[in-house]
Design an enzyme around this catalytic site. Sequence first.
Site, mmCIF file in Angstrom:
data_model
loop_
_atom_site.group_PDB
_atom_site.id
_atom_site.type_symbol
_atom_site.label_atom_id
_atom_site.label_comp_id
_atom_site.label_asym_id
_atom_site.label_seq_id
_atom_site.Cartn_x
_atom_site.Cartn_y
_atom_site.Cartn_z
ATOM 1 N N LYS A 167 51.212 22.817 55.928
ATOM 2 C CA LYS A 167 52.480 22.330 56.453
ATOM 3 C C LYS A 167 53.544 22.666 55.405
ATOM 4 C CE LYS A 167 53.939 17.827 58.115
ATOM 5 N NZ LYS A 167 53.635 16.413 58.024
ATOM 6 N N ARG B 218 52.321 18.681 47.467
ATOM 7 C CA ARG B 218 51.804 17.314 47.571
ATOM 8 C C ARG B 218 50.339 17.307 47.127
ATOM 9 N NH1 ARG B 218 49.848 14.032 52.664
ATOM 10 N NH2 ARG B 218 49.775 11.994 51.690
ATOM 11 N N HIS C 1 50.077 7.124 49.402
ATOM 12 C CA HIS C 1 51.401 7.049 50.040
ATOM 13 C C HIS C 1 52.486 6.713 49.004
ATOM 14 C CE1 HIS C 1 49.845 5.744 54.327
ATOM 15 N NE2 HIS C 1 49.797 7.056 54.174
ATOM 16 N N LEU D 108 54.055 2.114 57.945
ATOM 17 C CA LEU D 108 53.163 1.982 59.096
ATOM 18 C C LEU D 108 53.237 3.256 59.932
ATOM 19 C CD1 LEU D 108 54.198 -1.662 60.115
ATOM 20 C CD2 LEU D 108 52.418 -0.949 58.500
ATOM 21 N N GLY D 109 52.328 4.171 59.655
ATOM 22 C CA GLY D 109 52.239 5.405 60.425
ATOM 23 C C GLY D 109 50.810 5.525 60.917
ATOM 24 N N ASP E 276 46.994 6.521 68.947
ATOM 25 C CA ASP E 276 48.448 6.629 68.988
ATOM 26 C C ASP E 276 49.042 5.277 69.391
ATOM 27 O OD1 ASP E 276 51.128 7.164 70.072
ATOM 28 O OD2 ASP E 276 50.584 9.250 69.733
ATOM 29 N N ARG F 262 51.885 4.443 70.443
ATOM 30 C CA ARG F 262 52.655 4.412 71.692
ATOM 31 C C ARG F 262 51.753 4.100 72.876
ATOM 32 N NH1 ARG F 262 55.773 9.646 69.785
ATOM 33 N NH2 ARG F 262 53.682 9.874 68.987
ATOM 34 N N GLY G 171 56.190 6.221 61.215
ATOM 35 C CA GLY G 171 56.265 6.341 62.677
ATOM 36 C C GLY G 171 56.315 5.022 63.423
ATOM 37 N N GLY H 295 56.572 1.848 61.985
ATOM 38 C CA GLY H 295 57.566 0.960 61.367
ATOM 39 C C GLY H 295 58.992 1.301 61.781
ATOM 40 N N ASN I 73 59.877 2.975 64.594
ATOM 41 C CA ASN I 73 60.114 3.097 66.041
ATOM 42 C C ASN I 73 59.634 1.945 66.904
ATOM 43 O OD1 ASN I 73 61.233 5.845 66.079
ATOM 44 N ND2 ASN I 73 59.237 6.376 65.213
HETATM 45 P P1 AMP Z 1 53.428 8.919 61.231
HETATM 46 O O1 AMP Z 1 52.029 9.013 60.688
HETATM 47 O O2 AMP Z 1 54.391 8.301 60.282
HETATM 48 O O3 AMP Z 1 53.929 10.214 61.820
HETATM 49 O O4 AMP Z 1 53.359 7.889 62.478
HETATM 50 C C1 AMP Z 1 52.581 8.146 63.608
HETATM 51 C C2 AMP Z 1 52.455 6.876 64.403
HETATM 52 O O5 AMP Z 1 53.757 6.420 64.822
HETATM 53 C C3 AMP Z 1 51.638 7.047 65.684
HETATM 54 O O6 AMP Z 1 50.756 5.971 65.845
HETATM 55 C C4 AMP Z 1 52.709 7.001 66.753
HETATM 56 O O7 AMP Z 1 52.201 6.521 67.976
HETATM 57 C C5 AMP Z 1 53.678 6.011 66.155
HETATM 58 N N1 AMP Z 1 54.955 6.046 66.859
HETATM 59 C C6 AMP Z 1 55.859 7.033 66.916
HETATM 60 N N2 AMP Z 1 56.885 6.707 67.747
HETATM 61 C C7 AMP Z 1 56.601 5.454 68.234
HETATM 62 C C8 AMP Z 1 57.255 4.537 69.133
HETATM 63 N N3 AMP Z 1 58.410 4.857 69.713
HETATM 64 N N4 AMP Z 1 56.655 3.355 69.367
HETATM 65 C C9 AMP Z 1 55.487 3.035 68.785
HETATM 66 N N5 AMP Z 1 54.833 3.837 67.947
HETATM 67 C C10 AMP Z 1 55.370 5.036 67.659
#
Ligand code: AMP
Length: 396
Positions: free
Chosen positions: A18, A92, A181, A208-209, A281, A283, A329, A331, A333
């Site tokens: 990446k 990284r 992290h 929180l991702g 995921d 979402r 992601g 946290g 959204n």
């Molecule tokens: P990251 O690792 O920081 O890219 O975060 C990925 C995580 O963020 C995944 O679980 C996604 O489903 C979550 N995410 C992204 N957008 C949203 C949203 N609008 N609502 C809930 N979770 C989200």
Amino acid sequence: MNITETVLVINSGSSSLKYQLVDPNADGSVASGLVERIGEPISHITHTSGDQVVDEEKPVADHSDALREVLRLFDEVGPKLSEANIVAVGHRVVQGGRHFDSAKIVTDRIRDLIAELSPLAPLHNPPNLKGIDVARELLPDVPHVVVFDTAFFQSLPEEAATYALDKDVAEKYSIRRYGAHGTSHQFVSDRVAEIVGTKDICQIVLHLGNGASASAVKCGKAVDTTMGLTPLEGLVMGTRTGDIDPAAVFHLQRVAGMSVDEVDTLFNKQSGLKGLTGDNDMRAVRSRADSDDPDARLAIDVLLHRLVKYVGAYAAQMGALDVLTFTAGIGENDMMLRKELCERLSLFGVELDEAANAIRSKEPRTISTPNSKVQVLVVPTNEELAIAQQALALIK
Ligand code: AMP
């Protein structure tokens, strides 16, 4: 191109590379992309530069070929690297062990030290090193800088970094809490200090991702974090268990006849939200919970329960809690998760401003009321920018 200097940031994984060309002075991404499925019969390459998005499928044999493809795309699609004034390449690196508490310019000695740390991060350091080696070969005229995920947590006090394990065994096998992290926790906690106007605060950052971790930061220094020897410990994540009684490993080996590698895969890749619901995921988990799916509801409750536990523990350890910040992601959204957590933190006098919480934005923002005893923020993380800024600061 109206930029003064750029840093090419590389995040090299086992089968992916990446990259992002970053203008560290303008807080901006100039171009970015990803080579995936390196070494498989067909690899996937995407490159984005301004409005132009290139998508290609072709075989890419190894990381060296992957970087050659990236350099070709910069040349063909832009921006031309010869005109981008690259001042450094930032890499990284996941595990810096006890050697590294800050970014370093890569020398042969630094490279070898990272290789020596591979047993502590067998899934991460070897592919990180591949990226460093090929980039040094193909871009020999610029300094290469390594930024460690663990560096920010080298300030952890001994009582936070030490496991209550036989001392000699722990020492012999370097078993202690290194965290992960760190680049994100440092970037976000620094931003928080800028926003509130002082470093002299007790703050908790919730990253929180797909991977998730919390950190306690007192007067600018990390004093605790949830990830440990590896990124497996701590919060409920997309596919990782987070905290679990280690005796579950013995039990699965004895009773289920699972091998060490099988348990490793189960805990790291098939657990967390995915293990509890089948979806990693958030979402998808959130929309199922909204439709009263009991597995999804329980998964979110387990995740929240763990978060409350750590926020409480860290506030008690620091003796105060001034600011609580959400990032990454989920946290940034998932406003419902922020609301659910803040409601569970009324003991600390946390008061959420629901209207502010509902605003979608890429900007840092306060989502607590003026009366809240703890200021609650959402601060978008940007690990690539953080790596570029650290690289630039180091070479200057
Ligand atoms: P990251 O690792 O920081 O890219 O975060 C990925 C995580 O963020 C995944 O679980 C996604 O489903 C979550 N995410 C992204 N957008 C949203 C949203 N609008 N609502 C809930 N979770 C989200």
